[in-house]
Design a protein around this motif. Structure first.
Motif, PDB file in Angstrom:
ATOM      1  N   SER A 150      -9.182  -7.566  -5.518  1.00 47.84           N
ATOM      2  CA  SER A 150      -8.144  -7.163  -4.557  1.00 47.84           C
ATOM      3  C   SER A 150      -7.434  -5.891  -5.003  1.00 47.84           C
ATOM      4  CB  SER A 150      -7.089  -8.254  -4.382  1.00 47.84           C
ATOM      5  OG  SER A 150      -7.616  -9.324  -3.669  1.00 47.84           O
ATOM      6  N   SER A 175      -7.411  -2.147  -2.968  1.00 44.81           N
ATOM      7  CA  SER A 175      -6.140  -1.715  -2.369  1.00 44.81           C
ATOM      8  C   SER A 175      -5.967  -0.194  -2.381  1.00 44.81           C
ATOM      9  CB  SER A 175      -4.965  -2.362  -3.122  1.00 44.81           C
ATOM     10  OG  SER A 175      -4.880  -1.819  -4.431  1.00 44.81           O
ATOM     11  N   ARG A 208      -2.525 -10.956  -0.945  1.00 44.47           N
ATOM     12  CA  ARG A 208      -2.741  -9.567  -1.380  1.00 44.47           C
ATOM     13  C   ARG A 208      -3.544  -8.795  -0.336  1.00 44.47           C
ATOM     14  NH1 ARG A 208      -5.494 -10.035  -6.667  1.00 44.47           N
ATOM     15  NH2 ARG A 208      -4.790 -12.139  -7.048  1.00 44.47           N
ATOM     16  N   ASP A 209      -4.566  -9.436   0.250  1.00 41.32           N
ATOM     17  CA  ASP A 209      -5.406  -8.754   1.236  1.00 41.32           C
ATOM     18  C   ASP A 209      -4.648  -8.451   2.531  1.00 41.32           C
ATOM     19  OD1 ASP A 209      -7.534  -8.845  -0.524  1.00 41.32           O
ATOM     20  OD2 ASP A 209      -8.420 -10.649   0.370  1.00 41.32           O
ATOM     21  N   ARG A 257      -1.443  -5.616   1.648  1.00 41.42           N
ATOM     22  CA  ARG A 257      -1.620  -4.277   1.076  1.00 41.42           C
ATOM     23  C   ARG A 257      -1.374  -3.233   2.172  1.00 41.42           C
ATOM     24  NH1 ARG A 257      -7.629  -5.461   0.902  1.00 41.42           N
ATOM     25  NH2 ARG A 257      -8.223  -4.870   3.003  1.00 41.42           N
TER      26      ARG A 257
END
Ligand code: DC
Length: 223
Positions: free
Chosen positions: A102, A106, A174-175, A178
């Motif tokens: 991840s 990013s 997180r995905d 971002r």
């Protein structure tokens, strides 16, 4: 329909939602190529770990993509990235790679490099491409898009059955949060919740939808 008349089926969604299994089944049933874009980000994450490149150093990872020389290769109707002719099939599925992918995904320069190479995949023919930003960023023009999800419990059980214990909620967070091309439900995407469905059932739903869309567009294989 794409201007080249090749078809792109965009499949996005959360980790463990069944994107890979269903995308493979749909691609095989239609005779299309299958493209796992997560594997491309994983290949870069593995490469950084293997070469001792700090995955938290945005400049270092960004300059890596301009020099690493990874190339597209087609094997058994699946497209993938190979580095010096090598595809790190097992290495990209390890806990170590999963933990850092991840971060690598990013960085805007990485995403631009991936976008360029993922768009080139169409030169190999019609395809089912799965990832997080396929319908929103890589092929926003395609009329056939899916967003897949399933309950967190079921997604964790599926990963555990594959021998992978992972904090999926954290990776989803997180995905989705971002700045660069986060996971979103793109405009016009058909929502498929695979909770309680077998892959045969969910892929059949997808195929029915695809055939309807193709016949509306007067495209190939619309029967
Ligand atoms: O689908 P996967 O779990 O193998 O994807 C690995 C990671 O790559 C995932 O955490 C998010 C990232 N990814 C992305 O940012 N954009 C994509 N199109 C595909 C994957």
């Amino acid at each position: 329909m794409d201007s080249t008349d090749k078809v792109v089926i965009a499949v996005d969604g959360t980790s463990g939602s069944g994107k890979s299994t269903n995308s493979r089944l749909v691609a095989s049933s239609l005779g299309f190529n299958y493209v796992d874009t997560g594997a491309m980000y994983r290949t870069l994450a593995w490469y950084c770990l293997d070469r001792g490149i700090d995955v938290n150093d945005e400049d270092a990872v960004s300059s890596t993509v301009s020099t690493w020389g990874a190339q597209l290769a087609e094997r058994d109707h699946a497209l993938r990235l190979e580095v010096d002719g090598y595809f790190p099939e097992k290495e990209i599925r390890t806990a170590a790679t999963s933990a850092v992918v991840s971060a690598v995904a990013s960085y805007p320069a990485v995403r631009q490099w991936m976008k360029d190479i993922q768009r080139k995949c169409l030169s190999f023919g019609s395809m089912v491409m799965e990832g997080r930003d396929i319908g929103s960023n890589i092929f926003p023009e395609t009329p056939i898009k899916f967003y897949m999800d399933a309950s967190l419990d079921e997604r964790e059980q599926r990963r555990a059955a594959e021998g992978v214990i992972e904090d999926l909620a954290e990776r989803d967070r997180r995905d989705s949060q971002r700045k660069a091309n986060p996971l979103v439900v793109s405009d016009g995407a058909a929502l498929i919740n695979t909770s309680g469905l077998t892959p045969d059932q969910s892929s059949a739903m997808m195929l029915e939808y695809i055939k309807k869309k193709l016949s509306e567009q007067g495209g190939p294989d619309a029967s």
